[in-house]
Design an enzyme around this catalytic site. Structure first.
Site, PDB file in Angstrom:
ATOM      1  N   ASP A   1      30.778  50.971  34.505  1.00 28.12           N
ATOM      2  CA  ASP A   1      32.088  50.362  34.283  1.00 28.12           C
ATOM      3  C   ASP A   1      32.861  51.134  33.236  1.00 28.12           C
ATOM      4  OD1 ASP A   1      29.989  49.440  32.568  1.00 28.12           O
ATOM      5  OD2 ASP A   1      31.379  47.997  31.698  1.00 28.12           O
ATOM      6  N   ASP A   2      34.152  50.883  33.215  1.00 30.84           N
ATOM      7  CA  ASP A   2      35.059  51.436  32.198  1.00 30.84           C
ATOM      8  C   ASP A   2      34.972  52.954  32.112  1.00 30.84           C
ATOM      9  OD1 ASP A   2      35.641  48.820  31.790  1.00 30.84           O
ATOM     10  OD2 ASP A   2      34.577  48.628  29.899  1.00 30.84           O
TER      11      ASP A   2
END
Length: 895
Positions: free
Chosen positions: A306-307
């Site tokens: 993620d991110d």
């Protein structure tokens, strides 16, 4: 855990009124539907209704069991050692002088406790139920009655959970003789995985806090902890590097503690910032890191992706191997994860399924990226998902089913509550909410992302545990009340204080209403005017921080909450002062009301001065019941303005979220150095607004946006509008590409409301330093002495008692300050407001009627009210006494 001796059983007994249990259908082998009778509690007897999480089935028998001086524990050959430890400690805490293990019951009238094995099965059958063998995984059976206690788990974890329930049922006392009502419990979880993911940005938890959290999880039947702090460099930036020996030793201690508490320690490595998905070397580095953790006992692993960007490759080889775009990113990630699954997880017997967090983790929209994961990723891998939105206000069964379809894998939720890394000025102390009943059974599990403050997270995490175990019986407010009771250690005074404090920090995306109990009390006061009752509520809030600091068993909670405790106390003082201002205003005691009114600005400055210091050293002003306490104080001041007959300072409003502590009130405070700052970019229709409190003539409208460091944070395209009824709006001026906007209304324009409205969406946020409307009906002020730098003569007649004319020097002979209203006014009195400590006799007060001046009297101090005698007054003059100290005047009012 930081708890006193009474925390385990007595705390939950306090929560009886908010933990009703209803009979529910039992599992296979339970004998059908089970219910409970309302227990009659007697001194020293624990209550079967105090179990948390709420059991699937609980039945109160008509008998009871006494804790004898000596208690025998008969354990099955494979009985879980941690469960036995909980049982024996709980019996000692219940008053037993001696707890011994034996192969069979002594038969001397002493209490016997059976833990698993044939003895437990026979005892359970005699008490009207069956052992835990027929239950789902981690289920258990527990029965109390006929002079014995028996518990049995489907597996070792089930037995441990039975022991935790027994701990809650037993009394907490120093001596034997306590009684436990006869009880039969059959229980099992709603979803396989239930726990916490330490996955926030900001200061990672301390080692001691993590150990404490693992104790908490085990006690509340949560079975997974995901180690994934975003700011641990060895998980992200330095993911290839081995841990230093001391860090690895700490992780090993956490793993050992987790196993003792039947919590699965999950190690989550996040290589996405630099990994080359097609690289054999990076695969080797990743699995080597996992092997290091395997060697200290970790059996569950995750690879969060993620991110990160999936449009920019970290190596040219990936572009060559997979191409470009979302589908290529999904294929690349699946390639790496499949190799981890096949070459590490599958080759390590006892390893749990690999977990991963997709780069698109926050919706259920089909995409090339999701399609690639669904089609290519090994089906044994669990996919983590935050719901519809990074912080999902609600989560439904249909959404979870859709997530399973679109990702093509079992779903483990990464629920971003009560995480506060995006609102570090807040504590989020409300309950887990907005999750539909039936959701857990659609999921592989539920993990909650907590706050930066570990101990303060326990209030919300308690409710997460309740929901994840038994969503059918879950009631958010009831669970929240039980959490407060437990953390308060069973002490009623501490519970009242903690409830008041938590209520003031209740609001979140999941709980949109701020401070619901305080808000209700304020609304009730608005209807019935009972100031004594509201003062009791506010006094409890004001005193809550000192009570918690003195009495709360969990000292970590006090440490976590330090600046919010300080701010809560200060806001309590400010709100109680505002309440007394309302009382004095209603009673017509002008002098007292003005005295109280002058205290409020400093009290509010104090209340807003407390800060949370983050890991970078940034000082973030904290918020307490924002929109409730500050609004109450503002409304009290506005009511005083109305009683005085002045307009007062406009009240700001907006439909935009607020970033950190930059409240909307800062755009109307007269200070260009402070500002409102939105927490999101304006959309078409977003607005900031002024309420002038009454319809009045409009003077120049000024809107000052942007600030140093954020010069582009202004409305790029917008209009200024005005309205008298808040429904029908009239355009004043349009503006484009200007951070400083000024407009002159046509002569005679009157309105109560003025707003600036965005006419197009934009990417940048909004800063408003000042939004002001000149009062066309303000008095003209002339004379002297001249105003000091930063002050102005007009402040003494601008309709706002919060502004002050401050003279640059002492008055000289013959000097006077003269006020001329826009038109002669019929006035019965003249009121002069000055700062606290203003000397009496500093000036004579004169009025002009029919062109002639006459003296009414002299200034008597901070508050002077003199009878004007009626008639049309077209001027007021303060004739200063020669040599008087530099004059100061807040407002001169014709009434």
């Amino acid at each position: 855990m930081h708890r006193t001796r009474t925390a385990a059983a007595t705390a939950l007994a306090t929560a009886l009124a908010v933990l009703p249990l209803t009979g529910m259908a039992g599992p296979p082998g339970s004998g059908g539907k089970a219910g409970h009778d309302t227990p009659r509690h007697s001194p020293g007897m624990a209550a079967s209704r105090s179990l948390s999480p709420t059991p699937r089935s609980v039945h109160d028998r008509s008998d009871r069991v006494t804790i004898t001086p000596s208690v025998t524990v008969v354990a099955g050959p494979d009985a879980d050692a941690p469960a036995l430890a909980v049982v024996e400690k709980s019996l000692a805490d219940a008053g037993a002088d001696r707890v011994v293990r034996a192969g069979r019951a002594p038969g001397d009238g002493q209490l016997t406790v059976y833990v698993d094995g044939a003895g437990a099965a026979r005892a359970l059958e005699a008490l009207g139920t069956r052992d835990g063998g027929g239950l789902p995984a981690e289920g258990y059976a527990l029965a109390v009655g006929e002079g014995r206690i028996a518990l049995s788990g489907k597996d070792a974890t089930g037995t441990y959970y039975a022991a935790q329930s027994l701990r809650q049922l037993l009394p907490h006392r120093e001596r034997p003789g306590g009684q436990v009502r006869g009880t039969v419990v059959r229980d099992w979880p709603a979803t396989p995985l239930r726990g916490v993911i330490e996955g926030f940005y900001g200061t990672p938890w301390s080692h001691g806090a993590r150990l404490d959290q693992l104790d908490f999880y085990g006690a509340h039947k949560m079975n997974i902890y995901v180690y994934s702090p975003k700011d641990d460099p060895y998980l992200r930036e330095k993911w290839r590097d081995p841990y230093p020996a001391d860090r690895l030793a700490q992780l090993e201690e956490l793993v050992d503690r987790a196993h003792e508490r039947h919590v699965e320690f999950t190690y989550a490595l996040s290589p996405g910032l630099s990994v080359c998905y097609s690289s054999d070397a990076d695969l080797k580095a990743l699995t080597a890191k996992f092997q290091t953790l395997w060697d200290i006992g970790v059996r569950t692993f995750a690879v969060p992706l993620d991110d990160i960007s999936y449009t920019d490759w970290n190596c040219a080889a990936d572009k060559e191997a997979f191409g470009t775009g979302g589908g290529a990113a999904g294929a690349a990630q699946a390639h790496l994860l499949n190799r981890v699954q096949q070459e590490f997880i599958a080759t390590h017997p006892g390893a749990e399924p690999l977990q991963m967090v997709p780069t698109e983790y926050y919706d259920v929209k089909p995409s090339p990226y999701k399609a690639a994961l669904a089609g290519r990723l090994d089906k044994n891998v669990l996919v983590e998902w935050t719901g519809v939105g990074v912080i999902a206000p609600t989560m439904t069964v249909a959404q979870a089913q859709r997530a399973r379809e679109v990702f093509g894998h079992r779903i483990l939720t990464w629920d971003n509550y009560p995480v506060n890394d995006y609102v570090t000025n807040r504590l989020l102390l409300g309950p887990f909410n907005g999750r539909e009943k039936g959701l857990p059974e659609q999921l592989a599990g539920i993990t909650a992302n907590p706050m930066i403050q570990p101990a303060a997270s326990k209030l919300a995490l308690y409710t997460v545990a309740d929901y994840a175990w038994n969503d059918t019986a879950y009631d958010a407010r009831a669970s929240w009340g039980a959490a407060i009771a437990e953390l308060a250690g069973g002490d009623a005074r501490t519970a009242r204080a903690l409830r008041a404090f938590a209520d003031a920090h209740y609001s979140s995306s999941l709980n949109p209403r701020q401070a619901p109990e305080l808000s209700d009390a304020i609304e009730r006061f608005g209807k019935d005017g009972d100031a004594q009752r509201l003062d009791g509520v506010l006094r409890n809030l004001q005193d809550a921080p000192s009570v918690l600091r003195d009495r709360l068993p969990d000292r970590g909670f006090v440490e976590d909450s330090g600046p919010w405790l300080d701010a809560t106390r200060a806001w309590g003082v400010a709100a109680r002062t505002a309440l007394r201002l309302i009382e004095a205003t209603r009673a017509g005691d002008g002098a007292k009301a003005w005295q109280l009114r002058q205290r409020i600005p400093e009290l509010v400055r104090t209340a807003t001065s407390f800060v949370y210091v983050d890991m970078s050293g940034k000082r973030v002003p904290v918020l307490v019941a924002d929109g409730v306490l500050d609004a109450f104080v503002e409304d009290a001041v506005a009511a005083h303005d109305e009683a005085l007959g002045v307009v007062g300072r406009p009240k700001g409003a907006t439909d935009l979220s607020v970033y950190q502590g930059h409240a909307v009130s800062r755009m109307t405070d007269g200070d260009d150095a402070t500002y409102f700052w939105s927490g999101a970019a304006p959309k078409a229709g977003s607005f900031v607004e002024l309420d002038l409190h009454a319809e009045r003539p409009l003077g120049t409208v000024r809107l000052a946006m942007g600030k140093t460091g954020s010069p582009d944070d202004y409305l790029r395209h917008g209009v200024l509008e005005y309205s008298s009824d808040h429904r029908n709006w009239h355009r004043l001026a349009a503006f484009d590409g200007k951070a400083e906007v000024s407009a002159e209304p046509p002569a005679g324009t009157r309105a109560r409301y003025v707003r600036a409205r965005a006419t197009a969406a934009q990417d940048t946020w909004l800063v408003v330093r000042e939004f002001a409307v000149a009062g066309a009906d303000a008095a003209t002020v002339a004379g002297g002495p001249p105003a000091a730098p930063g002050s102005a003569l007009r402040a003494a007649g601008d309709g706002d008692p919060a502004t002050v004319y401050q003279a640059a020097r002492a008055a000289q002979s013959g000097e006077a300050l003269e006020f001329t209203p826009d038109a002669p006014r019929a006035a019965r009195s003249v009121t002069v407001l000055r700062p606290r400590g203003a000397p009496a006799g500093a000036a004579t007060v004169e009025v002009r009627t029919g062109g002639a001046w006459r003296t009414l009297g002299t200034l008597s101090g901070a508050y002077t009210r003199l009878t004007a005698g009626g008639g049309a007054v077209d001027g007021v003059r303060l004739a200063w006494r020669s040599g008087a100290a530099a004059p100061e005047v807040n407002e001169v009012i014709l009434g």
